[in-house]
Design a protein around this motif. Structure first.
Motif, short mmCIF file in Angstrom:
data_model
loop_
_atom_site.label_atom_id
_atom_site.label_comp_id
_atom_site.label_asym_id
_atom_site.label_seq_id
_atom_site.Cartn_x
_atom_site.Cartn_y
_atom_site.Cartn_z
N MET A 76 0.83 -1.19 0.00
CA MET A 76 0.00 0.00 0.00
C MET A 76 0.87 1.25 0.00
SD MET A 76 -2.92 -1.13 2.77
CE MET A 76 -1.71 -1.79 3.94
N THR A 77 0.38 2.28 -0.65
CA THR A 77 1.04 3.59 -0.64
C THR A 77 0.09 4.58 0.01
OG1 THR A 77 2.28 3.12 -2.66
CG2 THR A 77 2.04 5.44 -2.03
N PHE A 78 0.55 5.20 1.08
CA PHE A 78 -0.28 6.15 1.81
C PHE A 78 0.11 7.58 1.44
CE2 PHE A 78 0.11 2.38 4.57
CZ PHE A 78 -1.24 2.04 4.66
N LEU A 79 -0.88 8.39 1.10
CA LEU A 79 -0.66 9.80 0.85
C LEU A 79 -1.07 10.61 2.08
CD1 LEU A 79 -2.08 10.25 -2.78
CD2 LEU A 79 0.30 9.92 -2.10
N PHE A 103 -10.83 10.03 -1.62
CA PHE A 103 -9.95 10.29 -0.50
C PHE A 103 -10.74 10.59 0.78
CE2 PHE A 103 -7.24 13.11 2.09
CZ PHE A 103 -6.08 12.36 2.18
N GLY A 104 -11.89 11.22 0.63
CA GLY A 104 -12.65 11.67 1.79
C GLY A 104 -13.63 10.67 2.35
N THR A 105 -13.85 9.54 1.64
CA THR A 105 -14.81 8.55 2.12
C THR A 105 -14.23 7.15 2.26
OG1 THR A 105 -15.56 7.94 -0.12
CG2 THR A 105 -16.69 9.79 0.97
N GLY A 106 -13.19 6.84 1.48
CA GLY A 106 -12.64 5.48 1.51
C GLY A 106 -13.46 4.50 0.70
N ILE A 209 -4.86 4.27 -7.83
CA ILE A 209 -6.11 4.94 -7.48
C ILE A 209 -6.68 4.33 -6.21
CG2 ILE A 209 -8.48 5.41 -8.23
CD1 ILE A 209 -7.48 5.41 -11.11
N HIS A 210 -6.55 3.00 -6.06
CA HIS A 210 -7.08 2.32 -4.87
C HIS A 210 -6.38 2.78 -3.60
CE1 HIS A 210 -9.39 -0.80 -2.88
NE2 HIS A 210 -8.29 -1.23 -2.30
N ASP A 211 -5.18 3.33 -3.73
CA ASP A 211 -4.46 3.80 -2.54
C ASP A 211 -5.11 5.03 -1.91
OD1 ASP A 211 -2.36 1.91 -2.19
OD2 ASP A 211 -1.36 2.74 -3.96
N LEU A 212 -6.03 5.67 -2.61
CA LEU A 212 -6.78 6.75 -1.98
C LEU A 212 -7.66 6.18 -0.86
CD1 LEU A 212 -7.83 8.97 -5.04
CD2 LEU A 212 -5.91 9.28 -3.45
N ARG A 213 -8.14 4.98 -1.04
CA ARG A 213 -8.90 4.29 0.01
C ARG A 213 -8.00 4.00 1.21
NH1 ARG A 213 -13.34 0.79 1.08
NH2 ARG A 213 -12.83 -1.28 1.87
N HIS A 214 -6.80 3.48 0.93
CA HIS A 214 -5.86 3.20 2.01
C HIS A 214 -5.44 4.50 2.72
CE1 HIS A 214 -5.81 -0.87 0.77
NE2 HIS A 214 -5.03 -0.72 -0.27
N ALA A 217 -8.05 5.53 5.11
CA ALA A 217 -8.03 4.70 6.32
C ALA A 217 -6.89 5.13 7.25
CB ALA A 217 -7.87 3.23 5.93
N SER A 218 -5.72 5.40 6.69
CA SER A 218 -4.58 5.78 7.54
C SER A 218 -4.85 7.12 8.22
CB SER A 218 -3.29 5.85 6.72
OG SER A 218 -3.29 6.95 5.83
N TRP A 219 -5.52 8.05 7.50
CA TRP A 219 -5.84 9.35 8.09
C TRP A 219 -6.87 9.18 9.21
CZ3 TRP A 219 -3.97 13.88 8.79
CH2 TRP A 219 -4.77 14.97 9.11
#
Length: 269
Positions: A76-79, A103-106, A209-214, A217-219
């Motif tokens: 996973m890559t977290f932004l 990014f805002g909903t996961g 693109i899927h890393d926006l979900r990750h 979650a990290s945020w």
């Protein structure tokens, strides 16, 4: 009495051998498909062949228990919010609300692109959206990925402000997010643009693109949201899935690990 399954091609059911199914699986593995994806496809094929057995059309289910090589989970890559803001600035204005929503909903890509105005309650306190369906591989849409996938989640005001203009004047069953010609947004066609936005942004990461979900979650975890609440927001089948994927991000877990390692060194010095 024929079966059509990508590399297998159209074949009479009673001609499909175990070697044919194994070769089909190996082709997907070589192409880089995840073991979970292959297992889902193999399960569908196996179910279809088993139905044919039950109906007396063939003698055996040649897809049953075909070995699938387990692959490692894609890293996973977290932004950070700052990195996402930099990426957003490099994105065409048209697609910014869509990326902000991910990014805002996961939400998963297939869930977000299937969102309809009737799924939104923007005047509630807090504003919410309900995940009721998702696009499926091969076209068409159906229930979300898991039994817990149907869920209602809260929305931040900044995202509501972006969504309101998109749904103004739309019918309740229209798509909230579309491509620039008004059709469904597809991940495969958006991928090249996504890569160009990443390059233009100059961020020193290569997220999918899927890393926006990750990243979402990290945020959430960083702001103290519990794994139980995160599981409900992400629509995971079980909290064990949430813990397996994101448990290492919990600040207290990291602190406990540091204390345990320090005690171990204290015992040997």
């Amino acid at each position: 009495r024929q079966i059509e399954a990508s590399a297998l091609g159209p074949m009479p059911l009673d001609c499909v051998t175990r070697d044919d199914v194994a070769a089909w699986v190996r082709t997907q593995e070589t192409a880089g498909s995840a073991s979970k994806t292959i297992r889902n496809r193999q399960g569908l094929l196996s179910a279809a062949l088993q139905r044919a057995v039950d109906d007396g059309l063939i003698n055996r289910n040649t897809a049953h228990r075909v070995r699938i090589v387990r692959t490692e989970r894609t890293e996973m890559t977290f932004l950070t919010p700052g990195e996402f803001a930099t990426l957003l600035a490099a994105t065409p204005t048209y697609y910014r609300p869509f990326l902000m929503a991910l990014f805002g909903t996961g939400l998963r890509f297939g869930e977000m692109t299937a969102l309809r105005p009737r799924d939104l309650s923007l005047n509630d306190t807090p504003p919410t959206l309900t995940v009721a369906r998702a696009w499926k591989h091969g076209g068409g849409y159906g229930p979300p990925k898991t039994s817990k996938g149907r869920r209602t989640i809260s929305l931040p005001k900044a995202l509501v402000d972006e969504i309101r203009p998109l749904v103004a004047g739309k019918r309740s069953d229209d798509l909230v997010f579309t491509n620039m010609v008004g059709a469904r947004i597809r991940k495969d066609t958006l991928h090249a643009q996504w890569k160009s936005w990443i390059a233009k942004s100059g961020i020193d990461k290569s997220p999918r693109i899927h890393d926006l979900r990750h990243s979402h979650a990290s945020w959430m975890i960083g702001q103290g949201v519990s794994l139980f609440d995160l599981r409900q927001r992400l629509g995971h089948e079980s909290i064990q899935t949430t813990a397996d994927v994101y448990g290492h991000l919990l600040p207290e877990a990291q602190a406990q690990a540091e204390r345990a390692a320090a005690l171990a060194f204290a015992a040997i010095t």
